[in-house]
Design a protein around this motif. Structure first.
Motif, PDB file in Angstrom:
ATOM      1  N   ALA A  23       0.834  -1.205   0.000  1.00 28.49           N
ATOM      2  CA  ALA A  23       0.000   0.000   0.000  1.00 28.49           C
ATOM      3  C   ALA A  23       0.867   1.254   0.000  1.00 28.49           C
ATOM      4  N   LEU A  24       1.962   1.222   0.758  1.00 28.56           N
ATOM      5  CA  LEU A  24       2.854   2.387   0.793  1.00 28.56           C
ATOM      6  C   LEU A  24       3.587   2.566  -0.530  1.00 28.56           C
ATOM      7  N   PHE A  25       4.008   1.458  -1.123  1.00 29.86           N
ATOM      8  CA  PHE A  25       4.784   1.504  -2.365  1.00 29.86           C
ATOM      9  C   PHE A  25       3.885   1.821  -3.559  1.00 29.86           C
ATOM     10  N   GLN A  26       2.834   1.033  -3.736  1.00 34.97           N
ATOM     11  CA  GLN A  26       1.966   1.192  -4.907  1.00 34.97           C
ATOM     12  C   GLN A  26       0.939   2.314  -4.723  1.00 34.97           C
ATOM     13  N   GLY A  27       0.338   2.372  -3.531  1.00 34.49           N
ATOM     14  CA  GLY A  27      -0.728   3.348  -3.311  1.00 34.49           C
ATOM     15  C   GLY A  27      -0.226   4.754  -3.050  1.00 34.49           C
ATOM     16  N   VAL A  28       0.715   4.883  -2.115  1.00 34.55           N
ATOM     17  CA  VAL A  28       1.211   6.199  -1.722  1.00 34.55           C
ATOM     18  C   VAL A  28       2.394   6.620  -2.583  1.00 34.55           C
ATOM     19  N   GLY A  29       3.101   5.659  -3.137  1.00 34.67           N
ATOM     20  CA  GLY A  29       4.247   5.970  -3.990  1.00 34.67           C
ATOM     21  C   GLY A  29       5.546   6.191  -3.229  1.00 34.67           C
ATOM     22  N   MET A  30       5.647   5.617  -2.032  1.00 38.57           N
ATOM     23  CA  MET A  30       6.881   5.768  -1.252  1.00 38.57           C
ATOM     24  C   MET A  30       7.998   4.959  -1.882  1.00 38.57           C
ATOM     25  N   ASP A  31       9.221   5.452  -1.743  1.00 40.48           N
ATOM     26  CA  ASP A  31      10.413   4.757  -2.218  1.00 40.48           C
ATOM     27  C   ASP A  31      10.691   3.575  -1.290  1.00 40.48           C
ATOM     28  N   PRO A  32      10.670   2.338  -1.797  1.00 38.38           N
ATOM     29  CA  PRO A  32      10.834   1.177  -0.924  1.00 38.38           C
ATOM     30  C   PRO A  32      12.225   1.038  -0.302  1.00 38.38           C
ATOM     31  N   VAL A  33      13.183   1.806  -0.748  1.00 32.32           N
ATOM     32  CA  VAL A  33      14.495   1.768  -0.105  1.00 32.32           C
ATOM     33  C   VAL A  33      14.778   3.073   0.644  1.00 32.32           C
ATOM     34  N   GLY A  34      13.744   3.907   0.770  1.00 27.06           N
ATOM     35  CA  GLY A  34      13.901   5.167   1.487  1.00 27.06           C
ATOM     36  C   GLY A  34      13.769   4.990   2.998  1.00 27.06           C
ATOM     37  N   ILE A  35      14.244   5.962   3.722  1.00 27.68           N
ATOM     38  CA  ILE A  35      14.225   5.908   5.188  1.00 27.68           C
ATOM     39  C   ILE A  35      12.797   5.898   5.744  1.00 27.68           C
ATOM     40  N   PRO A  36      11.887   6.778   5.300  1.00 25.69           N
ATOM     41  CA  PRO A  36      10.536   6.740   5.876  1.00 25.69           C
ATOM     42  C   PRO A  36       9.860   5.381   5.693  1.00 25.69           C
ATOM     43  N   PHE A  37       9.992   4.811   4.506  1.00 23.19           N
ATOM     44  CA  PHE A  37       9.417   3.500   4.227  1.00 23.19           C
ATOM     45  C   PHE A  37      10.025   2.455   5.161  1.00 23.19           C
ATOM     46  N   GLY A  38      11.334   2.466   5.288  1.00 20.41           N
ATOM     47  CA  GLY A  38      12.017   1.495   6.139  1.00 20.41           C
ATOM     48  C   GLY A  38      11.610   1.592   7.599  1.00 20.41           C
ATOM     49  N   VAL A  39      11.460   2.820   8.087  1.00 24.87           N
ATOM     50  CA  VAL A  39      11.067   3.021   9.482  1.00 24.87           C
ATOM     51  C   VAL A  39       9.643   2.509   9.705  1.00 24.87           C
ATOM     52  N   ILE A  40       8.740   2.855   8.808  1.00 25.98           N
ATOM     53  CA  ILE A  40       7.345   2.414   8.952  1.00 25.98           C
ATOM     54  C   ILE A  40       7.252   0.896   8.925  1.00 25.98           C
ATOM     55  N   ILE A  41       7.920   0.273   7.972  1.00 24.02           N
ATOM     56  CA  ILE A  41       7.831  -1.177   7.844  1.00 24.02           C
ATOM     57  C   ILE A  41       8.528  -1.879   9.009  1.00 24.02           C
ATOM     58  N   THR A  42       9.584  -1.301   9.541  1.00 24.61           N
ATOM     59  CA  THR A  42      10.228  -1.878  10.726  1.00 24.61           C
ATOM     60  C   THR A  42       9.274  -1.813  11.915  1.00 24.61           C
ATOM     61  N   LEU A  43       8.583  -0.693  12.085  1.00 24.28           N
ATOM     62  CA  LEU A  43       7.604  -0.586  13.172  1.00 24.28           C
ATOM     63  C   LEU A  43       6.454  -1.570  12.983  1.00 24.28           C
ATOM     64  N   VAL A  44       5.986  -1.706  11.756  1.00 20.33           N
ATOM     65  CA  VAL A  44       4.929  -2.679  11.461  1.00 20.33           C
ATOM     66  C   VAL A  44       5.418  -4.093  11.777  1.00 20.33           C
ATOM     67  N   SER A  45       6.659  -4.396  11.422  1.00 22.07           N
ATOM     68  CA  SER A  45       7.235  -5.711  11.712  1.00 22.07           C
ATOM     69  C   SER A  45       7.221  -5.987  13.205  1.00 22.07           C
ATOM     70  N   PHE A  46       7.630  -4.985  13.982  1.00 22.29           N
ATOM     71  CA  PHE A  46       7.672  -5.162  15.433  1.00 22.29           C
ATOM     72  C   PHE A  46       6.269  -5.375  16.007  1.00 22.29           C
ATOM     73  N   VAL A  47       5.343  -4.493  15.650  1.00 22.00           N
ATOM     74  CA  VAL A  47       3.995  -4.561  16.221  1.00 22.00           C
ATOM     75  C   VAL A  47       3.300  -5.859  15.822  1.00 22.00           C
ATOM     76  N   ALA A  48       3.372  -6.219  14.550  1.00 18.38           N
ATOM     77  CA  ALA A  48       2.727  -7.457  14.090  1.00 18.38           C
ATOM     78  C   ALA A  48       3.334  -8.671  14.780  1.00 18.38           C
ATOM     79  N   ALA A  49       4.657  -8.736  14.851  1.00 19.56           N
ATOM     80  CA  ALA A  49       5.308  -9.880  15.500  1.00 19.56           C
ATOM     81  C   ALA A  49       4.951  -9.934  16.979  1.00 19.56           C
ATOM     82  N   PHE A  50       4.985  -8.791  17.655  1.00 18.95           N
ATOM     83  CA  PHE A  50       4.679  -8.777  19.088  1.00 18.95           C
ATOM     84  C   PHE A  50       3.257  -9.251  19.347  1.00 18.95           C
TER      85      PHE A  50
END
Length: 129
Positions: A23-50
């Protein structure tokens, strides 16, 4: 915990992150190797795993939690490499050189460590009267 259930929940963990990343890559157009994308997905990884570990896996010990975390990290690395190479056309070496790959792995392991419930046999701290 059964291995099949553990792997299935690991796949669910990956799917949650994959859908949000899509959704972030295709819908919002975020750069998948950019810092904002990486931070968001890392937080999602943590919350989902927890949440999955704490409420569905319910590890009884740090050892169980670490095993689940390691299985999920391996699954995430494999599936991320496959999707990164096919969807983003990243060479495997480039994929594993991205800092986000490793922060997501660490986030899953930290979530595993924090997901173990404290034993109820431990008495609470005494209170002053």
């Amino acid at each position: 915990m059964r291995k099949g259930k553990l792997v299935g929940l690991g796949l669910l963990n990956y799917l949650i992150r994959f859908l949000i990343a899509g959704a972030l890559f295709q819908g919002v157009g975020m750069d998948p190797v950019g810092i904002p994308f990486g931070v968001i997905i890392t937080l999602v990884s943590f919350v989902a795993a927890f949440l999955l570990l704490r409420f569905l896996v319910k590890p009884n010990s740090q050892r169980e939690a670490w095993k689940a975390g390691l299985v999920w990290v391996v699954l995430a690395l494999l599936l991320d490499a496959i999707t990164g190479m096919t969807l983003l056309k990243l060479p495997l070496v480039a994929y594993f050189s991205e800092w986000q790959v490793w922060t997501r792995a660490v986030a899953i392991l930290v979530a595993a460590f924090l997901s173990v419930r404290q034993s109820s046999s431990v008495s609470p701290l005494p209170t002053r009267s």
